[in-house]
Write a protein that holds these residues in place. Structure first.
Motif, short mmCIF file in Angstrom:
data_model
loop_
_atom_site.label_atom_id
_atom_site.label_comp_id
_atom_site.label_asym_id
_atom_site.label_seq_id
_atom_site.Cartn_x
_atom_site.Cartn_y
_atom_site.Cartn_z
N TRP A 41 0.82 -1.20 0.00
CA TRP A 41 0.00 0.00 0.00
C TRP A 41 0.86 1.26 0.00
CZ3 TRP A 41 -3.20 -1.90 4.79
CH2 TRP A 41 -3.97 -3.02 4.42
N GLU A 42 1.94 1.24 0.72
CA GLU A 42 2.88 2.36 0.88
C GLU A 42 2.28 3.54 1.62
OE1 GLU A 42 5.09 3.45 -2.60
OE2 GLU A 42 6.18 1.54 -2.56
N MET A 43 1.09 3.98 1.26
CA MET A 43 0.43 5.08 1.95
C MET A 43 -0.98 4.65 2.34
SD MET A 43 1.56 8.45 -0.24
CE MET A 43 0.48 9.50 0.76
N ILE A 44 -1.38 5.07 3.55
CA ILE A 44 -2.72 4.83 4.07
C ILE A 44 -3.27 6.18 4.53
CG2 ILE A 44 -4.10 3.58 5.77
CD1 ILE A 44 -1.74 1.61 6.05
N ALA A 45 -4.54 6.43 4.29
CA ALA A 45 -5.17 7.65 4.81
C ALA A 45 -5.74 7.39 6.19
CB ALA A 45 -6.26 8.12 3.87
N PHE A 46 -5.80 8.44 6.99
CA PHE A 46 -6.37 8.38 8.33
C PHE A 46 -7.49 9.42 8.37
CE2 PHE A 46 -4.26 7.39 12.73
CZ PHE A 46 -5.32 6.57 13.05
N PHE A 47 -8.68 9.04 8.77
CA PHE A 47 -9.80 9.97 8.87
C PHE A 47 -10.20 10.12 10.33
CE2 PHE A 47 -10.46 8.18 4.53
CZ PHE A 47 -10.26 9.35 3.81
N HIS A 48 -9.72 11.18 10.97
CA HIS A 48 -10.16 11.51 12.32
C HIS A 48 -11.42 12.37 12.20
CE1 HIS A 48 -6.39 9.97 13.88
NE2 HIS A 48 -6.77 10.25 15.12
#
Length: 485
Positions: A41-48
């Motif tokens: 994946w290398e990058m993952i988004a985080f939704f706070h």
């Protein structure tokens, strides 16, 4: 006798050839299938996003505020996920429950949730809207279910045994009712009382219900973790940053930040680092920070110091009170994607003549370092942990970035390497930023002032086993003016 001698010579030659074509054996701990998927994946988004979003400049709620204040007016999870698609991010983690205890789904086990909010008259389910959007757009949904729960602590009869049941039931709700969940995030903040036996139970739930799910662990949950915290929230993985670590030495994170950040070369467990950082100063959205969003240039530096340091970048992009991503956050994230894509589109070493001191054989040629095959790699014979690989370009090229990748399935092998360049192959100049490096792992990226060269040399100076390197390349960083916005 002469005939016997010839036969023996032939047998020895055939044995040598067979040995040369045999794949290197793995060295030390190696990744499981979940970890290999996660690295890709290398990058993952985080939704706070949650009840904290609707309080005034709150990032760590106390679990006391009324559920009525949660009321996004234009919530659109498809907008969030479309941004991920445009930014080339294949997975996103939604905060289902933060430390305040407010649940973004109508949990059957608490009233402190969206079912008692003003949003949609209490009929909404944010986790469902999010996971549905991910499925529709081909993004992998993941969830943060904070182990620490301040709202539950407000009860005068709170105890960890009851909370173990409460958390296990909520974990089961999320893992049973929303389809595949690709990562579960166990934050360690405030969770010191949650001991290994509790996580043993919860980990069993994850493995039973969602065996493909990556566990992000901290403190008492490291025994079950696929990936570890990197030791900071500033987007900086260590140099070196080994994927292995001694799982028994990281129970007290405060005393082992360096180990979390750098890993440990001879660690007993394969637990690579996930590096979390927010695109804004805070984790939850605050209008006051609209002019403090990290620029594409800052995000590029973070990418190179996380993904480019054998880690995976977990980048937080918090939705606002409407339930939408701010356009600046989205634009900067998409610009980062174009920077990455354009920079690494062309390996300037492709098509060059490649030679090495100790080639293993025809299946592991040094030219494999510059091809585009996912399965090919370069290796030396067993017993040769060091080597020099020289690339001769067809014409001088100007570059300011390099990238190397090791074969993950074969473990951490190379422990020392440097890169030099030359115009004639006689006088070599070291790239200071690429001298005496240690880790390669999934990916190692180094940026430096521009140089022009006809020859490039990769010197592998130390290793625990023969090198097995998938890719090596030099690149010219894309200018932001060239990026389609």
């Amino acid at each position: 006798m002469q005939r016997i001698g010839k036969i023996l010579t032939t047998l020895l030659l055939l044995t040598a050839i067979a040995t040369a074509q045999r794949a290197p054996k793995p060295y030390g701990p190696v990744p499981n299938e979940r970890q290999k998927e996660w690295y890709s994946w290398e990058m993952i988004a985080f939704f706070h996003f949650g009840i904290n979003t609707f309080e005034d400049f709150v990032n760590e709620g106390e679990g006391k505020v009324s559920t009525a204040i949660f009321n996004p007016t234009a919530l659109d999870c498809r907008q969030w996920v479309t941004t991920l698609k445009n930014a080339g991010i294949p997975c996103g983690i939604l905060v289902a429950k933060h430390a305040d205890g407010f649940c973004n789904w109508p949990s059957a086990y608490t009233d402190y949730s969206v079912k008692n909010s003003s949003w949609k008259g209490g009929k909404g389910d944010l986790v469902k809207e999010y996971t549905d959007a991910c499925k529709a757009l081909g993004v992998k949904p993941a969830l943060y279910l904070g182990p620490h729960d301040r709202h539950q602590h407000l009860s005068p009869v709170y105890n960890t045994a009851d909370y173990s049941d409460y958390y296990a039931r909520q974990l089961s709700e999320l893992l049973r009712n929303y389809g595949p969940i690709w990562e579960i995030w166990w934050d360690g903040a405030g969770a010191d009382e949650l001991t290994t036996p509790l996580y043993t139970r919860w980990a069993d739930t994850v493995r039973k219900l969602q065996p493909q799910c990556v566990i992000f662990g901290t403190k008492n949950s490291y025994r079950f973790a696929d990936v570890r915290w990197v030791g900071n929230e500033s987007g900086k993985a260590g140099d070196p940053c080994w994927a292995t670590i001694d799982s028994f030495s990281i129970r007290d994170e405060a005393q082992h930040i360096q180990a979390l950040n750098e890993g440990q070369l001879n660690g007993n467990a394969y637990i690579p680092a996930e590096t979390d950082v927010s695109i804004r100063p805070s984790w939850f959205y605050h209008k006051e920070e609209d002019d403090k969003v990290k620029s594409p240039s800052e995000l590029w530096d973070i990418y190179c110091n996380t993904v480019g340091h054998n880690s995976v970048l977990l980048l937080n992009i918090p939705p606002d009170r409407r339930g939408l991503l701010h356009p600046t956050d989205s634009s900067n994230l998409v610009q980062l994607h174009h920077k990455i894509k354009n920079t690494f589109a062309v390996n300037l070493l492709a098509g060059s003549a490649v030679s090495s001191l100790h080639p293993r054989g025809k299946n592991y040629l040094p030219a494999n370092l510059t091809d585009t095959s996912a399965g090919s790699y370069y290796a030396t014979p067993d017993g040769y942990a060091t080597d020099t690989v020289t690339f001769t370009l067809k014409a001088p090229a100007t570059f300011d970035c390099l990238m190397a990748q090791e074969v993950l399935e074969l473990g951490q092998r190379t422990t020392g390497w440097s890169v030099d360049y030359s115009s004639d192959g006689k006088t070599w100049t070291a790239i200071p930023e690429a001298t005496n490096k240690q880790t390669i792992g999934h990916k190692w990226i180094i940026c430096f002032p521009q140089v022009t060269a006809k020859k490039v040399r990769l010197r592998i100076t130390a290793g625990q086993a023969c090198p097995a390197i998938h890719t090596f390349g030099v690149y010219k960083q894309a200018a932001y003016a060239d990026i389609n916005q």
